[in-house]
Design an enzyme around this catalytic site. Sequence first.
Site, PDB file in Angstrom:
ATOM      1  N   HIS A 127       0.817  -1.216   0.000  1.00 49.36           N
ATOM      2  CA  HIS A 127       0.000   0.000   0.000  1.00 49.36           C
ATOM      3  C   HIS A 127       0.854   1.271   0.000  1.00 49.36           C
ATOM      4  O   HIS A 127       1.985   1.280   0.500  1.00 49.36           O
ATOM      5  CB  HIS A 127      -0.904   0.042   1.241  1.00 49.36           C
ATOM      6  N   CYS A 190       0.356   1.729  -5.484  1.00 52.90           N
ATOM      7  CA  CYS A 190      -0.424   2.765  -6.175  1.00 52.90           C
ATOM      8  C   CYS A 190       0.421   4.026  -6.323  1.00 52.90           C
ATOM      9  O   CYS A 190       1.297   4.294  -5.485  1.00 52.90           O
ATOM     10  CB  CYS A 190      -1.693   3.081  -5.390  1.00 52.90           C
TER      11      CYS A 190
END
Length: 214
Positions: A127, A190
């Site tokens: 993440h 991301c």
Amino acid sequence: MWRRFFIIILIVAGGLLITSPFLKVGLISILSSYFDAEQMSADQLNKNNQRDASFDFSNIQHPTFYETVKAGMNANSKAVIGQIRVDSVGIDLPILKGTTRANLLVGATTMRPDQKMGEGNYPLAGHHMRRQSLLFGPLLQIKNGALVVMTDLKNDYVYKVTSHRTISDEESKVKVIHETREKKMTLITCDRTTQTDRWLVVQGKLIRVTPHNG
């Protein structure tokens, strides 16, 4: 009486809304520190790696506060199969088998059931959180030539970063995690802390394998 109760509920709810981003960051920080592969044995990591796992790439998206709390309760040390360290950007995280919400809130996760550390392409997902120092957020600062060390507590696998780029199309996303003859690693996160369809992809080649000195 009901009015007082209603006011209390509103105050509590408001407090949670205000503090939830900080609570989420705090919970993730605790989880990633608690599940430390270095506190386990090589045999335990190997046993964990024999377990079945789930691989759902949609979980790589930024988690909500509710998802963080729920997934945190499901985090399991039996998913831990190694440790990854990138000293140049301050990454030191457990590696967990399976791309699940719970695993992604603890550390870096494997992306294929057949991948083996030090062999072929070894992809890991993580993440990118609001606090840039958490999980794989520091990858946005990585440079070519940086060293990435992965360990299963038997051997240390040292990779040298050769490229970092952002991709968005689904075909490219599938290709970067495919198995290869070349011994390399692929780190994925991301490109921003909000909902996005773009991935930052960091790749590097295996340059040496040495016995682990715990």
